[in-house]
Every structure is written in structure tokens, then in C-alpha cells.
Design a protein around this motif. Sequence first.
Motif, PDB file in Angstrom:
ATOM      1  N   GLY A  71       0.891  -1.270  -0.222  1.00 43.84           N
ATOM      2  CA  GLY A  71      -0.023   0.103  -0.065  1.00 43.84           C
ATOM      3  C   GLY A  71       0.676   1.307  -0.010  1.00 43.84           C
ATOM      4  O   GLY A  71       0.632   2.352  -0.580  1.00 43.84           O
ATOM      5  N   ILE A  72       1.980   1.218   0.738  1.00 45.60           N
ATOM      6  CA  ILE A  72       2.708   2.580   0.594  1.00 45.60           C
ATOM      7  C   ILE A  72       3.977   2.371  -0.168  1.00 45.60           C
ATOM      8  O   ILE A  72       4.197   3.105  -0.975  1.00 45.60           O
ATOM      9  CB  ILE A  72       3.281   2.782   2.117  1.00 45.60           C
ATOM     10  N   LEU A  73       4.732   1.368   0.192  1.00 48.65           N
ATOM     11  CA  LEU A  73       6.110   1.201  -0.441  1.00 48.65           C
ATOM     12  C   LEU A  73       5.955   0.771  -2.153  1.00 48.65           C
ATOM     13  O   LEU A  73       6.186   1.729  -3.014  1.00 48.65           O
ATOM     14  CB  LEU A  73       6.875   0.079  -0.034  1.00 48.65           C
ATOM     15  N   GLN A  74       5.155  -0.109  -2.436  1.00 45.64           N
ATOM     16  CA  GLN A  74       5.012  -0.295  -3.977  1.00 45.64           C
ATOM     17  C   GLN A  74       4.014   0.435  -4.670  1.00 45.64           C
ATOM     18  O   GLN A  74       4.320   0.996  -5.650  1.00 45.64           O
ATOM     19  CB  GLN A  74       4.295  -1.945  -3.857  1.00 45.64           C
ATOM     20  N   ALA A  75       2.894   0.956  -3.805  1.00 46.61           N
ATOM     21  CA  ALA A  75       1.993   1.676  -4.615  1.00 46.61           C
ATOM     22  C   ALA A  75       2.319   3.191  -4.883  1.00 46.61           C
ATOM     23  O   ALA A  75       1.946   3.664  -5.437  1.00 46.61           O
ATOM     24  CB  ALA A  75       0.560   1.507  -3.992  1.00 46.61           C
ATOM     25  N   GLU A  76       2.887   3.675  -3.542  1.00 47.28           N
ATOM     26  CA  GLU A  76       3.186   5.057  -3.461  1.00 47.28           C
ATOM     27  C   GLU A  76       4.883   5.548  -3.909  1.00 47.28           C
ATOM     28  O   GLU A  76       5.092   6.373  -4.895  1.00 47.28           O
ATOM     29  CB  GLU A  76       2.809   5.497  -2.225  1.00 47.28           C
ATOM     30  N   ILE A  77       5.652   4.872  -3.096  1.00 39.33           N
ATOM     31  CA  ILE A  77       6.971   5.155  -3.164  1.00 39.33           C
ATOM     32  C   ILE A  77       7.740   4.871  -4.719  1.00 39.33           C
ATOM     33  O   ILE A  77       8.304   5.521  -5.243  1.00 39.33           O
ATOM     34  CB  ILE A  77       7.726   4.867  -2.006  1.00 39.33           C
ATOM     35  N   LEU A  78       7.371   3.467  -4.959  1.00 42.79           N
ATOM     36  CA  LEU A  78       7.932   2.999  -5.847  1.00 42.79           C
ATOM     37  C   LEU A  78       6.959   2.993  -7.338  1.00 42.79           C
ATOM     38  O   LEU A  78       7.543   2.337  -8.204  1.00 42.79           O
ATOM     39  CB  LEU A  78       8.361   1.524  -5.710  1.00 42.79           C
ATOM     40  N   GLU A  79       6.145   3.662  -7.129  1.00 43.74           N
ATOM     41  CA  GLU A  79       5.242   3.816  -8.342  1.00 43.74           C
ATOM     42  C   GLU A  79       5.569   4.025  -9.784  1.00 43.74           C
ATOM     43  O   GLU A  79       5.262   3.806 -10.828  1.00 43.74           O
ATOM     44  CB  GLU A  79       3.652   4.584  -8.160  1.00 43.74           C
ATOM     45  N   ASN A  80       6.769   5.096  -9.569  1.00 38.09           N
ATOM     46  CA  ASN A  80       7.269   5.378 -10.902  1.00 38.09           C
ATOM     47  C   ASN A  80       8.115   4.508 -11.559  1.00 38.09           C
ATOM     48  O   ASN A  80       8.797   4.815 -12.473  1.00 38.09           O
ATOM     49  CB  ASN A  80       7.865   6.914 -10.692  1.00 38.09           C
ATOM     50  N   LEU A  81       8.759   3.479 -10.808  1.00 38.68           N
ATOM     51  CA  LEU A  81       9.396   2.606 -11.632  1.00 38.68           C
ATOM     52  C   LEU A  81       8.872   1.429 -12.462  1.00 38.68           C
ATOM     53  O   LEU A  81       7.837   1.359 -12.064  1.00 38.68           O
ATOM     54  CB  LEU A  81      10.321   1.623 -10.299  1.00 38.68           C
ATOM     55  N   PRO A  82       9.762   0.702 -13.304  1.00 33.69           N
ATOM     56  CA  PRO A  82       8.901  -0.228 -14.022  1.00 33.69           C
ATOM     57  C   PRO A  82       8.434  -1.315 -13.102  1.00 33.69           C
ATOM     58  O   PRO A  82       9.005  -1.530 -12.032  1.00 33.69           O
ATOM     59  CB  PRO A  82      10.087  -0.728 -14.885  1.00 33.69           C
ATOM     60  N   PRO A  83       7.358  -1.853 -13.465  1.00 34.05           N
ATOM     61  CA  PRO A  83       6.824  -2.970 -12.453  1.00 34.05           C
ATOM     62  C   PRO A  83       7.604  -3.937 -11.904  1.00 34.05           C
ATOM     63  O   PRO A  83       7.783  -4.509 -10.899  1.00 34.05           O
ATOM     64  CB  PRO A  83       5.725  -3.523 -13.037  1.00 34.05           C
ATOM     65  N   ILE A  84       8.293  -4.471 -12.739  1.00 34.43           N
ATOM     66  CA  ILE A  84       9.470  -5.476 -12.457  1.00 34.43           C
ATOM     67  C   ILE A  84      10.447  -4.968 -11.068  1.00 34.43           C
ATOM     68  O   ILE A  84      10.864  -5.547 -10.262  1.00 34.43           O
ATOM     69  CB  ILE A  84      10.474  -6.034 -13.609  1.00 34.43           C
ATOM     70  N   PHE A  85      10.854  -3.806 -11.422  1.00 38.35           N
ATOM     71  CA  PHE A  85      11.846  -3.157 -10.281  1.00 38.35           C
ATOM     72  C   PHE A  85      10.929  -2.901  -8.922  1.00 38.35           C
ATOM     73  O   PHE A  85      11.467  -3.347  -7.851  1.00 38.35           O
ATOM     74  CB  PHE A  85      12.479  -1.905 -10.949  1.00 38.35           C
ATOM     75  N   SER A  86       9.795  -2.348  -9.035  1.00 39.92           N
ATOM     76  CA  SER A  86       9.023  -2.084  -7.889  1.00 39.92           C
ATOM     77  C   SER A  86       8.628  -3.464  -7.211  1.00 39.92           C
ATOM     78  O   SER A  86       8.720  -3.492  -5.952  1.00 39.92           O
ATOM     79  CB  SER A  86       7.597  -1.508  -8.150  1.00 39.92           C
ATOM     80  N   VAL A  87       8.363  -4.506  -7.806  1.00 36.00           N
ATOM     81  CA  VAL A  87       8.020  -5.681  -7.486  1.00 36.00           C
ATOM     82  C   VAL A  87       9.309  -6.389  -6.780  1.00 36.00           C
ATOM     83  O   VAL A  87       9.320  -6.960  -5.596  1.00 36.00           O
ATOM     84  CB  VAL A  87       7.435  -6.745  -8.616  1.00 36.00           C
ATOM     85  N   VAL A  88      10.439  -6.460  -7.427  1.00 36.96           N
ATOM     86  CA  VAL A  88      11.701  -6.995  -6.852  1.00 36.96           C
ATOM     87  C   VAL A  88      11.898  -6.407  -5.719  1.00 36.96           C
ATOM     88  O   VAL A  88      12.381  -6.769  -4.756  1.00 36.96           O
ATOM     89  CB  VAL A  88      12.484  -7.350  -7.837  1.00 36.96           C
ATOM     90  N   LEU A  89      11.995  -4.747  -6.018  1.00 29.88           N
ATOM     91  CA  LEU A  89      12.791  -4.247  -4.611  1.00 29.88           C
ATOM     92  C   LEU A  89      11.592  -4.430  -3.388  1.00 29.88           C
ATOM     93  O   LEU A  89      12.055  -4.418  -2.325  1.00 29.88           O
ATOM     94  CB  LEU A  89      12.753  -2.682  -5.263  1.00 29.88           C
ATOM     95  N   THR A  90      10.356  -4.238  -3.670  1.00 32.23           N
ATOM     96  CA  THR A  90       9.380  -4.453  -2.593  1.00 32.23           C
ATOM     97  C   THR A  90       9.767  -5.952  -1.926  1.00 32.23           C
ATOM     98  O   THR A  90       9.774  -6.033  -0.547  1.00 32.23           O
ATOM     99  CB  THR A  90       7.755  -4.306  -2.946  1.00 32.23           C
ATOM    100  N   ALA A  91       9.671  -6.833  -2.621  1.00 33.06           N
ATOM    101  CA  ALA A  91       9.969  -8.137  -2.232  1.00 33.06           C
ATOM    102  C   ALA A  91      11.426  -8.298  -1.505  1.00 33.06           C
ATOM    103  O   ALA A  91      11.511  -8.876  -0.336  1.00 33.06           O
ATOM    104  CB  ALA A  91       9.770  -9.139  -3.045  1.00 33.06           C
ATOM    105  N   ALA A  92      12.332  -7.569  -1.867  1.00 38.37           N
ATOM    106  CA  ALA A  92      13.715  -7.604  -1.202  1.00 38.37           C
ATOM    107  C   ALA A  92      13.701  -7.016   0.058  1.00 38.37           C
ATOM    108  O   ALA A  92      14.303  -7.399   1.101  1.00 38.37           O
ATOM    109  CB  ALA A  92      14.754  -7.095  -2.285  1.00 38.37           C
ATOM    110  N   ILE A  93      13.126  -5.930  -0.040  1.00 35.98           N
ATOM    111  CA  ILE A  93      12.968  -5.003   1.505  1.00 35.98           C
ATOM    112  C   ILE A  93      12.079  -5.958   2.299  1.00 35.98           C
ATOM    113  O   ILE A  93      12.270  -5.927   3.620  1.00 35.98           O
ATOM    114  CB  ILE A  93      12.320  -3.602   1.098  1.00 35.98           C
ATOM    115  N   PHE A  94      10.940  -6.587   1.936  1.00 35.71           N
ATOM    116  CA  PHE A  94      10.196  -7.364   2.728  1.00 35.71           C
ATOM    117  C   PHE A  94      11.009  -8.405   3.538  1.00 35.71           C
ATOM    118  O   PHE A  94      11.132  -8.716   4.724  1.00 35.71           O
ATOM    119  CB  PHE A  94       9.116  -7.956   1.955  1.00 35.71           C
TER     120      PHE A  94
END
Length: 146
Positions: A71-94
Motif C-alpha cells: 500500500g505504501i512502498l509499492q503503490a506510492e514510493i515505487l510507483e514510478n519505477l517499471p513494475p519488475i523493479f518495484s515488485v523485486v525491490l518491494t520483495a527484497a525489502i520485505f
Amino acid sequence: MNLLHWSVKNVGIAILGALISQIIQYIVSYMAQQNTSDPDILKALYSNLALITLITLLVLSPILEEFLFQGILQAEILENLPPIFSVVLTAAIFAIIHGFGFNVGTLALFVSGLAYAIVFWYTKDLKMTILCHGLSNLIVVVLLIL
């Protein structure tokens, strides 16, 4: 977030995400010969804290973590990155925030984080990510008890 709208397709995606992530985690743990039982959680499940432990694992943790990560990280902070990067980065931080360092436990959590991030990216529905996370935790609890 519309709490009343539950698409059958999206629920299926959430269930599939939970199942696939747990199967991959099991395979990774098996190949690394890592013990998958958690003595602290098992102890809590067989104590006076069982109900609180179950509510935390199956409801509170999925809600709070998915609001934070998707809700915050992937949808807001990383929303401007290409989806693959936002998905992988969110998962890595998790995975890293869960505190296992860099080992097989981190890889297993990364797989779960990927499932949650993909479910959110695909469905655009935080409820489905929460459902996926809750079901993943339920699978873990059932396997711990068995």
C-alpha cells in the motif's frame, strides 16, 4: 479500497500466489537442508497465547505488513519505477526487514514477498495481497502443527 468487492478471479490469484510461494519456499528449504519448524511459534501455539498468536499471524500481520509494503512502498514510493523493479525491490525489502540476514531464510521470505508484490501489481487490490499473505501464514501454521 472497496471492502465489499471480491472478484473470483482476484481471489483465485491470491490463493494461487500463496500456494506457489509456499511450495517454492518448501523446495528451497528442502534443497538447503534447512529446518522449517519455528520453535518459538510452536511454543506460542501450544500455550495460553495460542489465540493471540493465530490472530497476529493470520490477520494483524498480513494487514499491517501489506499496508506498509504494498500500500505504501509499492503503490506510492515505487510507483514510478517499471513494475519488475518495484515488485523485486518491494520483495527484497520485505525479506530483509524480517531479519534473517542473508541466508536461505531470506530467500524463502523473498519468494513470499514476490508473491505478495505480484498479486498486488496484477490485481491492484490490497485486499487480495492481504488474503495471499494470510493464507501463506495459514499454510505455515498448519505445516508447523502437523
